[in-house]
Structure formats: C-alpha cells, structure tokens
Design a protein around this motif. Sequence first.
Motif, PDB file in Angstrom:
ATOM      1  N   ASP A   1      15.588  63.872  20.117  1.00 55.71           N
ATOM      2  CA  ASP A   1      14.822  65.109  19.941  1.00 55.71           C
ATOM      3  C   ASP A   1      15.801  66.275  19.989  1.00 55.71           C
ATOM      4  OD1 ASP A   1      13.101  67.256  19.938  1.00 55.71           O
ATOM      5  OD2 ASP A   1      12.392  66.936  21.991  1.00 55.71           O
ATOM      6  N   HIS A   2      16.022  66.906  18.830  1.00 57.29           N
ATOM      7  CA  HIS A   2      16.951  68.028  18.757  1.00 57.29           C
ATOM      8  C   HIS A   2      16.321  69.340  19.229  1.00 57.29           C
ATOM      9  CE1 HIS A   2      18.378  65.085  15.768  1.00 57.29           C
ATOM     10  NE2 HIS A   2      19.581  65.501  16.074  1.00 57.29           N
ATOM     11  N   GLY A   3      15.005  69.344  19.362  1.00 61.04           N
ATOM     12  CA  GLY A   3      14.320  70.553  19.804  1.00 61.04           C
ATOM     13  C   GLY A   3      14.395  71.704  18.820  1.00 61.04           C
ATOM     14  N   LEU A   4      14.565  71.410  17.531  1.00 66.52           N
ATOM     15  CA  LEU A   4      14.745  72.466  16.533  1.00 66.52           C
ATOM     16  C   LEU A   4      13.471  72.809  15.786  1.00 66.52           C
ATOM     17  CD1 LEU A   4      18.165  71.344  14.977  1.00 66.52           C
ATOM     18  CD2 LEU A   4      17.760  73.158  16.662  1.00 66.52           C
ATOM     19  N   GLN A   5      12.433  71.996  15.966  1.00 64.06           N
ATOM     20  CA  GLN A   5      11.180  72.223  15.252  1.00 64.06           C
ATOM     21  C   GLN A   5       9.997  72.108  16.213  1.00 64.06           C
ATOM     22  OE1 GLN A   5      10.992  69.347  12.121  1.00 64.06           O
ATOM     23  NE2 GLN A   5      12.927  69.948  11.198  1.00 64.06           N
ATOM     24  N   ALA A   6       8.960  72.830  15.882  1.00 60.41           N
ATOM     25  CA  ALA A   6       7.737  72.717  16.683  1.00 60.41           C
ATOM     26  C   ALA A   6       7.214  71.288  16.599  1.00 60.41           C
ATOM     27  CB  ALA A   6       6.685  73.693  16.160  1.00 60.41           C
ATOM     28  N   GLY A   7       6.812  70.744  17.729  1.00 55.83           N
ATOM     29  CA  GLY A   7       6.265  69.398  17.751  1.00 55.83           C
ATOM     30  C   GLY A   7       7.309  68.294  17.769  1.00 55.83           C
ATOM     31  N   SER A   8       8.606  68.650  17.906  1.00 57.05           N
ATOM     32  CA  SER A   8       9.647  67.621  17.857  1.00 57.05           C
ATOM     33  C   SER A   8       9.533  66.646  19.033  1.00 57.05           C
ATOM     34  CB  SER A   8      11.030  68.263  17.828  1.00 57.05           C
ATOM     35  OG  SER A   8      11.288  68.975  19.035  1.00 57.05           O
ATOM     36  N   ALA A   9       9.153  67.149  20.197  1.00 56.16           N
ATOM     37  CA  ALA A   9       9.039  66.274  21.371  1.00 56.16           C
ATOM     38  C   ALA A   9       7.924  65.249  21.173  1.00 56.16           C
ATOM     39  CB  ALA A   9       8.784  67.108  22.621  1.00 56.16           C
TER      40      ALA A   9
END
Length: 331
Positions: free
Chosen positions: A62-70
């Motif tokens: 999970d790069h945490g770069l987009q909404a909903g990535s987690a």
Amino acid sequence: MAVLAPPVAAIRVAVRRALTDLPGDGPVLVACSGGADSLALAATTAFVAPRLGRRAGLVTVDHGLQAGSAERAAEVAALAGELGMAPVELVRVEVAGRPGGPEAAAREARYEALADAAARRGAVALLTGHTRDDQAETVLLALARGAGPRGLAGMPARRDLAGVPLLRPLLGITREQTRAACAALGLKPWVDPHNSDPAYTRARVRSDVLPALVRALGSAVLDGLARTARLVAEDNAALDEIAAAALATARHPAGGLSVPALTALAPAVRGRVLHAWARELGAPPSALSHRHVAALDALVTAWRGQGPAYLPGGLCVQRRADRLHLAQERA
C-alpha cells in the motif's frame, strides 16, 4: 471434463518453468497489486507451486497515494488467503520525501518492502507480474532516453534483489492474456487510474505511443520489441564477461587502473570496465550515468592534462602518468 482456457494454460506453463529447480524449501512470494497481471500471476502461482512441493505466499504494498488504497490492499490480502496462499503480507510504505519523481519513488519504496518481506519470510524467490507489453514499453522508454544496450535489454527475467531472486515469469505473456485469464478464473482485477494518467510518462507510452506503433506496423511490433530486449540481454551478458576479465588485467600494481591496458580495449569493453570500476569505487549504480563513464573515458582517450572526473557519491578520479586512481572524496 472442463476445457482449460488457453490464457490460463499459457500462464501456468510460464510459472511452472520459473519455479522449477529453485533451491531451498522456503516459499515463493508473489508481489500483487490487484491488477490483472499480478492477480493472474498470484492465482496461477497458488495453483502451480503446491504441485511442485512449494509454498506460495503473497505481498501487497500500500503506497498510500490514492484514496481507498488501504482497503484495496486489504482486499488483495484477503483474496490471497482464499486462494490458499501463505504467508500473506500487507505492507504500507512511505513514498513522500524520496528522491526522484513519483514513479521512481514509489518503485524504490515498493522494492524495499518486497526485499524486506522476502528476508523475513525466508523466501527463495519473489515473483512480479511484468508482461511482454511492459517489456515493450520499457524498451521504448530506454530508446527515448538514449540508454544504450543496458536499457535496451529491458527487464531481465531474473535478477537479484537484496540476495533473493526476483523472477518475472510473464515476460512472454501479453496483457490481453492476463486479462482473459482473470475473466476465465472469475477474478475481478483492479484498474489503476495511474496507468491511464497522462501525467506519467509510462502511461503516455501505454495509451498513445504503443497503439500508434501497432496501427502503423502491426501487432507484431510488440513481439519485436520484446525479442530485441532478449537478444540485447544475451549480448550484454557476453560483453560483461569479457569486461570482467579485462578489468582484472587492467589493474595497476600501484592501485587504480592502467591507462595503456585501458587504451588497448575496444570502446564497448572499455566503457563496461570503467562502469564496473566506478561501481567498485562506491558510485551508486542508480546515479551512475553515461556522462560519468564518458568523463572517465576522456581521461584515457582524450588526455590533455585536464582535471579529475567526478562521480556520484562524492568520488574524484584523477589520472597520474599511466594510471587512473581514486584521488579523494569530494567535499
């Protein structure tokens, strides 16, 4: 008796070839984003590996770069469990603050996470879902950069990642085949919006350049680009062997390299010798470029009493009489 879909069969053959004869008894880990390529690879590895007496696990980052990535990463991890994969890891990484553009920073963070997971789990190999289409894009990008033979060789089917083999079993498989395999297996891949975002160079190559080439030259152009990568990689391997032997004989008794020995080498071999020596001195491979090697080469072939060549990592190389040597670290 159910007939196996041809794309599924093709991917199984590719994965079986990659996993056969791996040493040790640790698991193989699949790097999976949830996209069609890595999802097809994960499902296939979950099927093939146990039949070879091997455990198959999965790592999703999970790069945490987009909404909903987690949430997406959690879904991939849950699907891996349903496929019977173990161990399964969901790793969150921090991309911000890393050098380079967003693509390079995310890639660096991802591979660090994969290497760490492989070390923790005692994995004998890491598998990624890069396809023939990815290889064609890589070759085109390298050509545009003027990257030379190393760039034109594209992505190797196997390389070392922090002591663990990184395998790319799908380099002979098309993106269309991975999508078809997912459909045949009832898998719903995630479509990464970054893959079609024109802000990213590779996305522009994927959406604009490759389709234009296919329209102009036919679909065989993708096979041609991938074949070029394989052929250049073979040439690189041969030249690297020659360069390794040449580096050993070019060493000066007082340290550094002998200029007469370097002068006697063919330019293609001398460049590789100087590149390898610069890495040996401590120049970071990711920052070492053609211009650095060209500056070293100028000390050999265009010597006019000029000053030193500076390499990444604060390294300073000078010529003194018939010898190149590391002078000192640059302040």
